[in-house]
Scaffold this motif. Structure first.
Motif, PDB file in Angstrom:
ATOM      1  N   ARG A  68       0.847  -1.195   0.000  1.00  0.00           N
ATOM      2  CA  ARG A  68       0.000   0.000   0.000  1.00  0.00           C
ATOM      3  C   ARG A  68       0.878   1.238   0.000  1.00  0.00           C
ATOM      4  NH1 ARG A  68      -4.924  -1.105   4.359  1.00  0.00           N
ATOM      5  NH2 ARG A  68      -5.791  -2.974   3.339  1.00  0.00           N
ATOM      6  N   GLU A  69       0.259   2.358  -0.434  1.00  0.00           N
ATOM      7  CA  GLU A  69       1.001   3.599  -0.490  1.00  0.00           C
ATOM      8  C   GLU A  69       1.199   4.177   0.915  1.00  0.00           C
ATOM      9  OE1 GLU A  69      -0.923   6.317  -3.073  1.00  0.00           O
ATOM     10  OE2 GLU A  69      -0.538   5.147  -4.894  1.00  0.00           O
ATOM     11  N   TRP A  70       2.217   5.028   1.022  1.00  0.00           N
ATOM     12  CA  TRP A  70       2.510   5.707   2.276  1.00  0.00           C
ATOM     13  C   TRP A  70       1.952   7.126   2.207  1.00  0.00           C
ATOM     14  CZ3 TRP A  70       8.176   4.564   4.203  1.00  0.00           C
ATOM     15  CH2 TRP A  70       8.354   3.172   4.280  1.00  0.00           C
ATOM     16  N   PRO A  71       0.904   7.436   2.949  1.00  0.00           N
ATOM     17  CA  PRO A  71       0.369   8.811   2.929  1.00  0.00           C
ATOM     18  C   PRO A  71       1.347   9.789   3.581  1.00  0.00           C
ATOM     19  CG  PRO A  71      -1.256   7.243   3.800  1.00  0.00           C
ATOM     20  CD  PRO A  71       0.052   6.533   3.752  1.00  0.00           C
ATOM     21  N   TRP A  72       1.690  10.828   2.862  1.00  0.00           N
ATOM     22  CA  TRP A  72       2.628  11.836   3.361  1.00  0.00           C
ATOM     23  C   TRP A  72       1.922  12.747   4.366  1.00  0.00           C
ATOM     24  CZ3 TRP A  72       7.673  13.312   3.228  1.00  0.00           C
ATOM     25  CH2 TRP A  72       7.970  14.631   3.557  1.00  0.00           C
ATOM     26  N   VAL A  73       2.523  12.935   5.526  1.00  0.00           N
ATOM     27  CA  VAL A  73       1.944  13.829   6.536  1.00  0.00           C
ATOM     28  C   VAL A  73       2.929  14.918   6.965  1.00  0.00           C
ATOM     29  CG1 VAL A  73       0.346  12.093   7.429  1.00  0.00           C
ATOM     30  CG2 VAL A  73       2.649  12.267   8.409  1.00  0.00           C
ATOM     31  N   GLY A  74       4.121  14.903   6.425  1.00  0.00           N
ATOM     32  CA  GLY A  74       5.089  15.937   6.757  1.00  0.00           C
ATOM     33  C   GLY A  74       5.521  15.888   8.215  1.00  0.00           C
ATOM     34  N   LEU A  75       5.399  17.006   8.889  1.00  0.00           N
ATOM     35  CA  LEU A  75       5.807  17.105  10.295  1.00  0.00           C
ATOM     36  C   LEU A  75       4.668  16.821  11.261  1.00  0.00           C
ATOM     37  CD1 LEU A  75       7.986  20.351  10.083  1.00  0.00           C
ATOM     38  CD2 LEU A  75       8.793  17.972  10.110  1.00  0.00           C
ATOM     39  N   ALA A  76       3.591  16.223  10.782  1.00  0.00           N
ATOM     40  CA  ALA A  76       2.434  15.998  11.652  1.00  0.00           C
ATOM     41  C   ALA A  76       2.765  15.056  12.809  1.00  0.00           C
ATOM     42  CB  ALA A  76       1.271  15.419  10.833  1.00  0.00           C
ATOM     43  N   ASN A  77       3.575  14.033  12.550  1.00  0.00           N
ATOM     44  CA  ASN A  77       3.961  13.110  13.634  1.00  0.00           C
ATOM     45  C   ASN A  77       4.764  13.831  14.712  1.00  0.00           C
ATOM     46  OD1 ASN A  77       2.752  10.758  12.550  1.00  0.00           O
ATOM     47  ND2 ASN A  77       4.498  10.443  11.187  1.00  0.00           N
ATOM     48  N   TYR A  78       5.678  14.685  14.291  1.00  0.00           N
ATOM     49  CA  TYR A  78       6.477  15.437  15.259  1.00  0.00           C
ATOM     50  C   TYR A  78       5.616  16.439  16.024  1.00  0.00           C
ATOM     51  CZ  TYR A  78      10.546  13.525  12.848  1.00  0.00           C
ATOM     52  OH  TYR A  78      11.476  12.670  12.307  1.00  0.00           O
ATOM     53  N   THR A  79       4.686  17.071  15.338  1.00  0.00           N
ATOM     54  CA  THR A  79       3.789  18.015  16.006  1.00  0.00           C
ATOM     55  C   THR A  79       2.932  17.312  17.042  1.00  0.00           C
ATOM     56  OG1 THR A  79       3.722  19.343  13.983  1.00  0.00           O
ATOM     57  CG2 THR A  79       2.019  19.755  15.627  1.00  0.00           C
ATOM     58  N   GLU A  80       2.443  16.123  16.687  1.00  0.00           N
ATOM     59  CA  GLU A  80       1.627  15.366  17.630  1.00  0.00           C
ATOM     60  C   GLU A  80       2.429  14.942  18.859  1.00  0.00           C
ATOM     61  OE1 GLU A  80      -0.972  11.194  17.796  1.00  0.00           O
ATOM     62  OE2 GLU A  80      -0.286  12.012  15.863  1.00  0.00           O
ATOM     63  N   ILE A  81       3.644  14.507  18.638  1.00  0.00           N
ATOM     64  CA  ILE A  81       4.481  14.064  19.757  1.00  0.00           C
ATOM     65  C   ILE A  81       4.860  15.229  20.658  1.00  0.00           C
ATOM     66  CG2 ILE A  81       6.784  13.187  20.331  1.00  0.00           C
ATOM     67  CD1 ILE A  81       4.808  11.028  19.657  1.00  0.00           C
ATOM     68  N   LEU A  82       5.372  16.296  20.065  1.00  0.00           N
ATOM     69  CA  LEU A  82       5.845  17.427  20.867  1.00  0.00           C
ATOM     70  C   LEU A  82       4.705  18.145  21.575  1.00  0.00           C
ATOM     71  CD1 LEU A  82       8.545  18.889  18.436  1.00  0.00           C
ATOM     72  CD2 LEU A  82       8.893  17.429  20.433  1.00  0.00           C
ATOM     73  N   GLY A  83       3.500  18.031  21.049  1.00  0.00           N
ATOM     74  CA  GLY A  83       2.350  18.658  21.691  1.00  0.00           C
ATOM     75  C   GLY A  83       1.640  17.776  22.700  1.00  0.00           C
ATOM     76  N   ASP A  84       2.110  16.550  22.862  1.00  0.00           N
ATOM     77  CA  ASP A  84       1.485  15.616  23.802  1.00  0.00           C
ATOM     78  C   ASP A  84       2.108  15.798  25.184  1.00  0.00           C
ATOM     79  OD1 ASP A  84       0.217  13.580  25.097  1.00  0.00           O
ATOM     80  OD2 ASP A  84       1.063  11.960  23.881  1.00  0.00           O
ATOM     81  N   PRO A  85       1.316  16.120  26.220  1.00  0.00           N
ATOM     82  CA  PRO A  85       1.899  16.267  27.576  1.00  0.00           C
ATOM     83  C   PRO A  85       2.564  14.984  28.076  1.00  0.00           C
ATOM     84  CG  PRO A  85      -0.317  17.211  27.479  1.00  0.00           C
ATOM     85  CD  PRO A  85      -0.118  16.462  26.205  1.00  0.00           C
ATOM     86  N   PHE A  86       2.072  13.837  27.629  1.00  0.00           N
ATOM     87  CA  PHE A  86       2.674  12.585  28.070  1.00  0.00           C
ATOM     88  C   PHE A  86       4.101  12.454  27.570  1.00  0.00           C
ATOM     89  CE2 PHE A  86       3.334   7.917  27.568  1.00  0.00           C
ATOM     90  CZ  PHE A  86       3.318   7.603  28.912  1.00  0.00           C
ATOM     91  N   PHE A  87       4.396  13.004  26.382  1.00  0.00           N
ATOM     92  CA  PHE A  87       5.760  12.966  25.865  1.00  0.00           C
ATOM     93  C   PHE A  87       6.708  13.729  26.785  1.00  0.00           C
ATOM     94  CE2 PHE A  87       9.046  15.283  23.513  1.00  0.00           C
ATOM     95  CZ  PHE A  87       9.806  14.228  23.058  1.00  0.00           C
TER      96      PHE A  87
END
Length: 327
Positions: A68-87
């Motif tokens: 299957r194809e890989w959907p491009w999300v850019g920096l969304a993974n990093y934004t989600e991680i850095l914005g998570d208080p649990f991180f």
């Protein structure tokens, strides 16, 4: 008719630096080439794959297999991680754990190295061999042994606490029967035991490295310091430590990298990834990537952040060493 011939000395003096320059010896580079290829295949290529995965949304094994194809999300993974208080909680756990382990490992390893340097050759060999057994033990094996030691029913620690007089045990700890007590249920106790396991496994390498450095220090310097009235602590701080500063610097960097990446011992002691209160970055990356529902891109982003932190630590040390050499 006579012909004037130029003296060899004059001819050599007029040679340009480019003509006198020695040819580049390519043999060392050719000898290093196989190692560089192996490093590129085993290290750089997987690292590049992890970095690439961190920019995509990957939540299916078929995507990893290329079905299957890989959907491009850019920096969304990093934004989600850095914005998570649990991180931020996990990052705090990782930093505090690494600092405590580096400090304890360096102190204990240095003390054992100094001890080995003072012992006779036969006794130093015996003690050094016993110490190195801890370092030679695989991390998983050592973690399993320590988990049995702290077993809540048949573990050695549980047996020792049950052997205490009931009155003394109650006065000190508030309980007399320790059978069934969960040593790994409290986050503070868990990290204390994990620190014990990691330091036990790591300090022999520090001890042997410090011992090797001590063997290179001239004994005349120590004798001169003692003649001047310096005690053991002053001799170490004023003579030994400055001479071994590069050794200690390398050991601190290596210990920091190893302690930031602790995974095997934590996974074995915790019995998996169920207890989120004891997460650190390495196991957080694994749990995010492989726990259902899998988020491989998110786990790859956490791994990249951990790698960047370690690169900053290493770069800081390299810069410090270069400054010392320049001065």
């Amino acid at each position: 008719m006579t012909t004037l011939t130029e003296a060899p000395e004059a001819s050599a003096a007029r040679e340009t630096p480019a003509r006198r320059r020695r040819p580049v010896d390519r043999l060392p580079y050719l000898l290093l080439l196989p190692c560089l290829v192996i490093i590129a295949v085993l290290l750089l290529w997987p690292l590049g794959q992890v970095v690439t995965m961190s920019f995509f949304k990957l939540d299916n094994v078929r995507q990893l297999r290329g079905d299957r194809e890989w959907p491009w999300v850019g920096l969304a993974n990093y934004t989600e991680i850095l914005g998570d208080p649990f991180f931020h909680t996990v990052l705090r756990n990782t930093v505090l754990f690494a600092l405590a382990n580096v400090l304890l490992t360096m102190v204990l390893g240095t003390l054992v190295g100094l001890l080995l340097n003072r012992l006779s050759a036969r006794m130093a060999t015996f003690v050094g061999t016993c110490v190195m057994l801890a370092w030679a033990t695989p991390a998983l094996t050592g973690a399993i042994v320590w988990k049995w030691i702290f077993d809540d029913t048949s573990g050695l620690v549980t047996w020792l606490f049950n052997a205490l007089p009931d009155g003394l045990s109650t006065a000190l700890f508030g309980r007399a029967d320790w059978t069934g007590y969960g040593w790994f249920n409290s986050p503070l106790l868990f990290f204390a035991i994990l620190t014990l396991v990691v330091v036990w496994h790591s300090f022999p390498f520090i001890a042997v490295s410090v011992l090797a450095g001590l063997k290179s220090v001239p004994s005349e310097l120590h004798e001169a310091a003692r003649v001047d009235g310096a005690g053991p602590w002053k001799v170490f701080w004023k003579v030994t430590f400055p001479l071994l500063r590069p050794v200690f610097g390398i050991l601190i960097v290596l210990s920091t990298i190893w302690d930031f990446k602790v995974f095997t011992q934590q996974f074995a002691l915790a019995g998996g990834t169920q207890d989120r209160t004891t997460y650190m970055l390495s196991i957080y990356s694994y749990a995010s990537a492989f726990s259902p529902p899998p988020k491989y891109g998110l786990g790859a982003a956490i791994a990249v952040i951990l790698t960047l932190i370690l690169l900053v630590v290493t770069g800081f040390y390299v810069r410090m060493v270069l400054r010392q050499e320049e001065s």
